[in-house]
Design an enzyme around this catalytic site. Sequence first.
Site, PDB file in Angstrom:
ATOM      1  N   TYR A   1       0.845  -1.208   0.000  1.00 34.04           N
ATOM      2  CA  TYR A   1       0.000   0.000   0.000  1.00 34.04           C
ATOM      3  C   TYR A   1       0.876   1.252   0.000  1.00 34.04           C
ATOM      4  CZ  TYR A   1      -3.755   3.195   1.560  1.00 34.04           C
ATOM      5  OH  TYR A   1      -4.671   4.227   1.676  1.00 34.04           O
TER       6      TYR A   1
ATOM      7  N   LYS B   1       0.791   4.114  -2.935  1.00 28.66           N
ATOM      8  CA  LYS B   1       0.390   5.503  -2.713  1.00 28.66           C
ATOM      9  C   LYS B   1       1.523   6.484  -3.055  1.00 28.66           C
ATOM     10  CE  LYS B   1      -3.930   4.861  -1.522  1.00 28.66           C
ATOM     11  NZ  LYS B   1      -5.051   5.379  -2.357  1.00 28.66           N
TER      12      LYS B   1
END
Length: 248
Positions: free
Chosen positions: A152, A156
């Site tokens: 993640y 991002k």
Amino acid sequence: MTHTDFGGRTVIVTGAGSGIGRATAERLLADGAHVVAVDVSHERLDDLAASHASSLSCIAGDLVDDDTIARALTAAGDDIDGLANVAGIMDGFEPTAEIADATWERVFAVNVTSMMRLTRAVLGPMLRRGSGSIVNVGSEAGLRGSAAGTPYTTSKHAVNGFTLSTAFFYGPKGIRCNAVAPGPVATNIEAPFHSEWAAARVGPLMQVALPPTARPEQLAAAIVFLLSDEASNVSGAILPVDGGWAAI
Ligand SMILES: NC(=O)c1ccc[n+]([C@@H]2O[C@H](COP(=O)([O-])OP(=O)(O)OC[C@H]3O[C@@H](n4cnc5c(N)ncnc54)[C@H](O)[C@@H]3O)[C@@H](O)[C@H]2O)c1
């Protein structure tokens, strides 16, 4: 709530069935936009439609599928003013040595690749008109290494690079591209700890640094501002909307 004028404008919002996406769709509808709401959950879109029948087109489908993107474009028509890329999924807080390929690939497919494909598709009509505003939802995890697992966090950071590059290439063509980086927000996103090492490493930091949990409407306000003409001179910004976490 402040008011921005989206009368006669069309905005595509992904992840519109829940959390930040739903709050963004509802705010845009209140401000007069035609909203094309995209979400993988039929039930959540039905719930949204139940209270917002007018000016709302719902597209149920997985954004990883090209068909979902094609249906969203058809529903939006030729005049697309804005795109809010909100849909995203978390990992299981896996550090690098514990990443399963399937987790990495799914997180990237949803958080990065589908964002690129939908943005690429929307740029066609926006470039023909010479205007448009795109807002991507990144994360505090895109500003540091300690707010999520490695998949993640990496995805991002990629959202930030995608935002800057898109802003750079298409600024001269009248298109703005920005991102917001939320801290903790009260939504339905799942953030399980699948790693004992990550829990031991991240847990104590979270207790010291984590700001109060925000409401989705607080994120929607920033997203709608960046979509609107109020932000006409803002492009390439990665805006933390995190209660000050990025300042720590
Ligand atoms: N909630 C937080 O604390 C937080 C913090 C930082 C960043 N974010 C980011 O905010 C964005 C929105 O998350 P949220 O917290 O509102 O979560 P949420 O789970 O409440 O809403 C996300 C929505 O996206 C939809 N979605 C997920 N994958 C999809 C796919 N492949 N195709 C179509 N729809 C899909 C889900 O069905 C859901 O309705 C995400 O990009 C997330 O990474 C959230």
